[in-house]
Enzyme design. Structure first.
Site, PDB file in Angstrom:
ATOM      1  N   HIS A  70      49.692  -2.249  35.121  1.00 52.91           N
ATOM      2  CA  HIS A  70      50.628  -3.222  35.720  1.00 52.91           C
ATOM      3  C   HIS A  70      51.690  -2.555  36.595  1.00 52.91           C
ATOM      4  O   HIS A  70      52.158  -3.141  37.579  1.00 52.91           O
ATOM      5  CB  HIS A  70      51.249  -4.136  34.662  1.00 52.91           C
ATOM      6  N   GLU A  74      53.586  -2.717  41.011  1.00 48.88           N
ATOM      7  CA  GLU A  74      55.014  -2.703  41.294  1.00 48.88           C
ATOM      8  C   GLU A  74      55.450  -1.417  42.002  1.00 48.88           C
ATOM      9  O   GLU A  74      56.359  -1.441  42.827  1.00 48.88           O
ATOM     10  CB  GLU A  74      55.799  -2.856  39.986  1.00 48.88           C
ATOM     11  N   ASP A  75      54.809  -0.282  41.681  1.00 48.68           N
ATOM     12  CA  ASP A  75      55.340   1.010  42.109  1.00 48.68           C
ATOM     13  C   ASP A  75      54.421   1.818  43.018  1.00 48.68           C
ATOM     14  O   ASP A  75      54.790   2.914  43.435  1.00 48.68           O
ATOM     15  CB  ASP A  75      55.658   1.875  40.870  1.00 48.68           C
ATOM     16  N   ASP A 257      72.354  -4.648  -1.105  1.00 45.45           N
ATOM     17  CA  ASP A 257      70.960  -4.427  -0.698  1.00 45.45           C
ATOM     18  C   ASP A 257      70.781  -3.406   0.436  1.00 45.45           C
ATOM     19  O   ASP A 257      70.150  -3.685   1.435  1.00 45.45           O
ATOM     20  CB  ASP A 257      70.250  -5.750  -0.357  1.00 45.45           C
TER      21      ASP A 257
END
Length: 358
Positions: A70, A74-75, A257
């Site tokens: 993916h 984009e890059d 706890d």
């Protein structure tokens, strides 16, 4: 990658790994001149994102191919059409969905409120897998955040705590939620984080002895009831403790706890039988019992919770659930993706029903 493919073949019961190999080769070639802030080849990041999804139990090769490629859209110069041609329509659609989510701008606190999650994130993600891929991508980014500039660390950690950790919680994926919260705290309040780590580390041997003592006693007593149980003791997550100290203005010694014991049994009736045993062995703290089996949380979480005082006078939480409840508690909607029979469309229907309350 070869070792991963062998693991994938065993988990997916498939021999044909050509799609994963093609996705890896496409990504490696596209990112060949790019390096991470660590100095490592960029391909390390997409492979890490793929492995996070695999660890969540997702074995569909089309889904696992997406984190590999993916970032190329984009890059790099790789186009969505090339993804579609090489890896198919399904992978291309998922990549497109992840790319669109990456372009969302979180410019104001109001945009981060819970009632807008569906509108911002989930309404854009037509497929649950897109959201899971984004969560895996963010988790890996947070794991390697120490190599970023301080300003970027704080900005990313704030966005993670405000958006991604609550989103993981809303999808019931607590395994990712807890790690995102702890990693965010490290950068948002480092002094408090490392002080907390130090204080808990100092008491580690005492804590482990105490948890082992409880686990051994419960193992013997539950076995005597004829119930097959899996029992483990664990410390609470740092952010959970930190938030209690802040909101309740308490010191570490005052927090109930800090320790938790989880008991996994085969059936619902055995959950309640073990609860009765726990309350016989240890003194229950009033107001600390929650029945999430009879009244599940809105994200599908089911378990019995009670806080009791052990023989040393130290309180600890006990969680009791079935194996199926445990899978849902750890993996949330991803558990349905792995374990439910049927087509992608049927599993997507489950997702939409689960998110109808968002």
């Amino acid at each position: 990658m070869d070792r991963f493919i062998e693991s994938w073949k065993r988990a997916a019961h498939q021999d044909d790994a050509s799609l994963l190999a093609a996705a890896y080769n496409l990504s490696k070639e596209a990112h060949k001149d790019q390096f991470r802030a660590t100095g490592e080849p960029y391909i390390i990041q997409p492979v890490a994102g793929m492995k996070i999804l695999f660890d969540l139990g997702l074995v569909d090769d089309r889904t696992l191919a997406v984190p590999l490629v993916h970032d190329t859209v984009e890059d790099t110069d790789v186009t969505l059409d090339e993804i579609r041609e090489v890896l198919g329509k399904d992978v291309a659609e998922l990549v497109d969905g992840v790319t669109k989510l990456s372009r969302i701008s979180y410019s104001s606190k109001e945009e981060m409120q819970a009632q807008n999650f569906r509108k911002i994130f989930l309404a854009m993600a037509k497929d649950i897998r897109v959201v899971l891929i984004k969560l895996a991508d963010r988790l890996h980014n947070m794991r390697t955040m120490k190599y970023k500039e301080p300003d970027k660390q704080v900005e990313t950690a704030r966005e993670t705590l405000d958006i991604y950790a609550p989103l993981a919680a809303r999808l019931g994926i607590h395994r990712i939620k807890w790690e995102l919260e702890d990693l965010s705290l490290r950068y948002l309040d480092p002094d408090a984080y490392y002080e907390l780590v130090g204080m808990l580390s100092q008491r580690r041997s005492v804590r482990e002895d105490y948890l082992n003592e409880i686990t051994e006693e419960l193992t013997v007593k539950i076995a005597a009831m004829g119930i097959a149980a899996e029992i483990e003791g664990r410390p609470k997550h740092f952010y959970s403790i930190y938030r209690k100290m802040k909101t309740q203005a308490k010191q570490l010694d005052e927090i109930y706890d800090l320790f938790a014991t989880r008991i996994i049994v085969p059936t619902v009736s055995e959950c309640y039988a073990v609860l009765g045993l726990v309350h016989e062995l240890y003194k229950p703290i009033p107001g600390r019992f929650r029945d999430y089996i009879a009244m599940p949380k809105s994200n599908g979480y089911q378990s019995l919770h009670t806080t009791v005082i052990g023989h040393r006078g130290i309180p600890f939480e006990v969680q009791i659930r079935t194996e199926e409840m445990h899978r849902t508690a750890e993996y949330g909607i991803a558990a349905h993706w792995r374990y439910k029979e049927g087509s992608t469309e049927k599993r997507q229907d489950i997702f939409e029903i689960r998110l109808s309350w968002l």
